[in-house]
Design an enzyme around this catalytic site. Structure first.
Site, PDB file in Angstrom:
ATOM      1  N   GLU A   1     -29.569  20.193 -24.930  1.00 59.85           N
ATOM      2  CA  GLU A   1     -28.552  19.555 -24.092  1.00 59.85           C
ATOM      3  C   GLU A   1     -27.256  19.529 -24.884  1.00 59.85           C
ATOM      4  O   GLU A   1     -26.465  20.439 -24.794  1.00 59.85           O
ATOM      5  CB  GLU A   1     -29.010  18.159 -23.653  1.00 59.85           C
ATOM      6  CG  GLU A   1     -28.216  17.628 -22.493  1.00 59.85           C
ATOM      7  CD  GLU A   1     -28.953  16.517 -21.740  1.00 59.85           C
ATOM      8  OE1 GLU A   1     -28.327  15.922 -20.866  1.00 59.85           O
ATOM      9  OE2 GLU A   1     -30.138  16.264 -22.035  1.00 59.85           O
TER      10      GLU A   1
ATOM     11  N   ASP B   1     -21.193   8.723 -20.658  1.00 59.43           N
ATOM     12  CA  ASP B   1     -21.436   8.179 -21.990  1.00 59.43           C
ATOM     13  C   ASP B   1     -20.113   7.923 -22.706  1.00 59.43           C
ATOM     14  O   ASP B   1     -19.901   6.877 -23.333  1.00 59.43           O
ATOM     15  CB  ASP B   1     -22.268   9.161 -22.818  1.00 59.43           C
ATOM     16  CG  ASP B   1     -23.571   9.559 -22.165  1.00 59.43           C
ATOM     17  OD1 ASP B   1     -23.569   9.852 -20.952  1.00 59.43           O
ATOM     18  OD2 ASP B   1     -24.605   9.597 -22.843  1.00 59.43           O
TER      19      ASP B   1
ATOM     20  N   GLU C   1     -31.696   6.522 -26.760  1.00 52.88           N
ATOM     21  CA  GLU C   1     -31.323   6.813 -25.377  1.00 52.88           C
ATOM     22  C   GLU C   1     -31.899   5.784 -24.420  1.00 52.88           C
ATOM     23  O   GLU C   1     -31.247   5.364 -23.462  1.00 52.88           O
ATOM     24  CB  GLU C   1     -31.820   8.203 -24.998  1.00 52.88           C
ATOM     25  CG  GLU C   1     -31.475   8.617 -23.580  1.00 52.88           C
ATOM     26  CD  GLU C   1     -31.867  10.053 -23.296  1.00 52.88           C
ATOM     27  OE1 GLU C   1     -31.346  10.622 -22.314  1.00 52.88           O
ATOM     28  OE2 GLU C   1     -32.670  10.623 -24.054  1.00 52.88           O
TER      29      GLU C   1
END
Length: 872
Positions: A455, A462, A727
């Site tokens: 990714e 974010d 995360e």
């Protein structure tokens, strides 16, 4: 100590080489320890070749940041020196500063480079793992040049060399932009590397973001199908004549020891190989695109980490623990027989049996290989890839390596550290460390979501929730100015900003048309935050049309001003379904953000002098508020969904009439109590949680949430060994182990947005005017803490706030930088309780009274103050 002028900067940068600003701006700081130190006037001189080209004369103003150049048009490829002097608060002129400088680049983004064409190494077929190519040119000089500059860029990533010597210490150059719209180039001073006689200019070229495997569908060639190099060398001879040597068909190309290079898959290096067979490079033609100088920090090795533990979980497998989840690469130092193949894998966590955990890397191979040449100590550093890791696994060795065989090389964009925070709670201090390390690892060229799996994208949601914290920890003014250009480059024809910048979804997720609530809104929020933190109006003006188009897009695609949100909702809230969102209605989130960016745009329009637009945005904002309240708010202040995030958005974005705010706050408290005073928020709600509670008088509840060390909460990962932000709140738990493998990063900075609250509430530093020209000092201590300290190097200088508590007394020490003022709100019931230097505060010259949020406050001129007050 006499007044000095320090930290001279051009466009936020110290002595930039290769600047493409036709009207650069200048900033300086005043080093003056006298109370009340400030600037009444300034004079600025800019010179070229020892001749003054612009003298501002005396300007009666206290402005000391981002003062625009106002002289004759700048010339390309020219070194300019500048200096500053000021008249202080007593009317006395200072000495001239030590000169600073900047050097212009091409100053024309569309002009072709002299003597330069795009070149590449042709391959018979595209291999699964493409090697790095060597491209070089040998040329002869009759004498060493007086001056030499290398201008260089790539569709891909390059490493430059002159006469066998690597030039610069930058990694992954020229970085990542949306190659459909814009490229950046770098400038190097190579005067010292060139000599009379034969010289060789060479570059290694690899795929990088341009055509390597990239995007979470792990496909390659997103922007193009082959890497290419563009470079030109500008030589100034002794007589002042100029000669150019650029990339063209006369260059030669070969392959060398880097037999594979990919950001996701890793690098393979065969030390037995060297470039041998050289063939002509091929010239390529590309559509003309803007080509601008790279005007922010470059990716560099910032720190090195030694191994803290070495284990052997299985025979022949050696695992090095660097003690910190980090981003970058390693330095391998090894002795092994010729032909020994060493496989290097990277991981953030270990399995229970001590082997590396790599399932969360998904499709990214994240493996480097090194084949030894033999014959002694060998050193290897991968340079065309990067990894996110704490643990390094080596296999293929016949004997046990030494602990110093592996050193961690910490890579990130070279940003200056500006903020510090510490307190008496070691878990909170580790949380602050985790926030900073999360920012360091993910601020690599762009603000990525995560640095390790397939990714590593510039996710906009974010970035926008974290940018206020980012600006406390590091100087990110130029970093975000570049990234907002990436956002504008990726803006859809509809006006929607992309969900990632640079945009990658155009190729891997074409039905994602952007404009997602809280994600696409970064295109408005991030420029606004940079203005607030650094006073930069240019980032507003150069993004204004794109920001306005985003509001127009949201208005057009709303239904009666209710904004849909089709993708992420309150991403990864603890009660989220497997699809990724929880119970907060997505249209509530969308409409809340629609209101917020419209309110911001009214302020931006006013600041830039667009009066009619400001009125229009204000009117639209009022209509959105009415629509929001009709659709989502009951008469007793209950929000649709009845979630923590719903109330946080309504209160934090000022969406409710004042009479309903107490009821909404009570409902928020009830929603928290329903979770036993634990958060149930995701990426959207969490950044608002503690700030909203403190704003509405419930800092006690905000601290309760902070200090929770069980799931879910900020200290739960800390208690379980985290060294960066996770995360998910439950990326790992003692009872269930690793979380959902498809999306489980252990270095994901979004939840680190709590850092802003630690700075401005626990320690008590926030801005009341852009760039901290006016500062709010308002610490809100907690009984569990005996001390807290924060410092921030603002554009005007260092502000600090440090308090210590004893059983009877709080001692609060503050520093207000020169050329600013501060509004200090002591944590006291009355100003009559407050003393400065053990005397009544009224005895201190220059202080006056004011109020803030109906609380008594003191107006402080620049200086250092030690307050004492009762501990209540």
């Amino acid at each position: 100590m006499p007044l000095r002028l320090t930290d001279l900067r051009t466009e936020h940068l110290v002595n930039p080489l290769g600047l493409d600003e036709s009207i650069p701006r200048f900033s300086w700081k005043i080093a003056d320890s006298r109370n009340g130190a400030s600037q009444l006037a300034y004079q600025l001189e800019v010179s070229a070749h020892n001749v003054v080209v612009w003298d501002s004369r005396r300007i009666d103003a206290d402005t000391s940041i981002l003062v625009p150049y106002a002289g004759p048009a700048l010339k390309p490829h020219t070194r300019y020196d500048w200096r500053i002097r000021i008249w202080d608060h007593t009317g006395t002129a200072s000495a001239w500063s030590t000169p600073a400088w900047f050097e212009t680049g091409f100053l024309n983004a569309l002009a072709p480079w002299p003597a330069a064409e795009w070149i590449h190494r042709p391959l018979a077929a595209a291999p699964a793992d493409r090697p790095a190519a060597h491209l070089r040119k040998t040329f002869r000089l009759t004498a060493a040049p007086r001056e030499a500059r290398l201008y260089i860029t790539a569709r891909g990533i390059f490493e430059p060399h002159v006469n066998g010597q690597r030039i610069g210490n930058d990694h992954l150059t020229p970085g990542w932009t949306d190659y459909r719209h814009r490229l950046e180039y770098l400038t190097y001073d190579v005067t010292a590397q060139l000599t009379a006689g034969d010289n060789t200019l060479e570059a290694l070229l690899a795929d990088g973001w341009y055509c390597g495997f990239f995007g979470f569908k792990t496909q390659r060639n997103n922007y193009g199908d082959k890497p290419a190099l563009l470079a030109t060398l500008r030589l100034v001879e002794a007589d002042g004549s100029v000669r150019w040597i650029g990339t063209d068909a006369s260059w030669k190309t070969s392959l060398g020891p880097v037999v594979a290079a990919d950001l996701y898959n890793g690098e393979a290096f065969d030390a037995r190989l060297a470039p041998k067979t050289w063939q002509p490079a091929r010239v390529l033609a590309f559509p003309s695109l803007p080509l601008t100088a790279k005007a922010f920090g470059r990716v560099r090795t910032i720190e090195e980490l030694a191994t803290v533990a070495l284990t052997q979980p299985t025979k022949g497998t050696h695992v090095f623990d660097l003690g910190q989840n980090m981003v970058g690469n390693i330095r391998l130092r090894i002795r092994a027989p010729r032909g020994t193949k060493i496989t290097i894998r990277y991981a953030e966590m270990l399995q229970a049996d001590g082997t590396v955990y790599t399932a969360n890397l998904r499709g990214a191979r994240c493996t480097d290989t090194y084949i030894c040449r033999g014959g002694g100590l060998e050193t290897y550093e991968p340079r065309f890839t990067f990894h996110g890791f704490r643990y390094v696994e080596l296999t293929g060795l016949k004997t046990k390596p030494r602990p110093d065989a592996v050193t961690g090389l910490v890579w990130h964009t070279d940003m200056e550290s500006t903020g510090t925070f510490t307190c008496s709670d070691p878990l909170v201090n580790q949380l602050q460390s985790n926030i900073r390390w999360g920012q360091r690892g993910n601020f690599l060229e762009v603000p990525t979501d995560c640095p390790q799996r397939d990714e590593r994208l510039g996710w906009t949601g974010d970035a926008q929730v974290f940018i206020p914290t980012a600006a406390f920890n590091y100087d990110v003014a130029s970093f975000f100015r570049k990234w907002t250009r990436d956002l504008a480059d990726g803006q859809h024809p509809s006006g929607a900003f992309p969900d990632t910048a640079p945009d990658i979804f155009f190729n891997i997720w074409p039905d994602n048309t952007g404009g997602t609530a809280a994600w696409g809104d970064a295109g408005v929020i991030c420029p606004w935050t940079v203005y607030q933190k650094y006073g930069d109006t240019r980032i507003l003006s150069e993004n204004y049309s794109a920001m306005a188009r985003s509001v127009a897009f949201q208005e057009k695609t709303s239904a009666a001003l209710i904004r849909p949100d089709t993708h992420y909702g309150d991403w990864l809230a603890p009660d989220a379904s497997e699809a990724g969102w929880g119970a907060t209605p997505s249209d509530l989130i969308g409409t809340a953000y629609f209101a917020r960016i419209t309110a911001i745009m009214a302020d931006v329009a006013r600041i830039l002098g667009h009066t009619a637009d400001a009125k229009r945005f204000n009117a639209l904002h009022a209509k959105i508020l009415a629509a929001f309240n009709r659709r989502f708010v009951t008469p007793d202040g209950r929000l649709a969904g009845d979630t923590q995030t719903a109330y946080l958005l309504a209160l934090g974005f000022d969406l409710l009439p004042e009479k309903l705010r107490p009821a909404a706050l009570a409902n928020l408290e009830r929603a928290l109590k329903r979770r036993n005073d634990h958060l149930a928020t995701g990426f959207v709600g969490t950044p608002l949680l503690c700030p909203v509670l403190s704003r509405f008088g419930r800092t006690d509840l905000a601290y309760k949430l902070l200090f929770n060390d069980d799931y879910p909460g900020w200290l739960f990962p800390v208690k379980n060994g985290a060294t960066t932000m996770w995360e998910r709140w439950n990326s790992w738990t003692p009872n269930k182990g690793f979380g959902e493998v498809g999306m489980n990063s252990f270095n994901h900075y979004a939840y680190g947005a709590i850092g802003e609250w630690l700075y401005n509430t626990t320690a008590g530093i926030s801005e009341l005017a852009p760039a901290f020209k006016k500062i709010l000092l308002r610490p809100q201590p907690h009984d569990k803490l005996t001390h807290a300290t924060a410092t921030l190097d603002t554009p005007y200088g260092i502000v600090s706030s440090a308090w210590k508590r004893t059983a009877k007394t709080i001692t609060w020490t503050v520093v207000v930088p020169p050329n600013t003022t501060a509004l200090a709100v002591p944590p006291a019931a009355s100003l009559d309780e407050v003393r400065i230097a053990k005397k009544p505060w009224r005895d201190t010259v220059g202080i006056s009274t004011a109020t803030h949020d109906n609380l008594p406050a003191l107006v402080l001129p620049p200086g250092r103050y030690v307050f004492t007050l009762p501990a209540k």
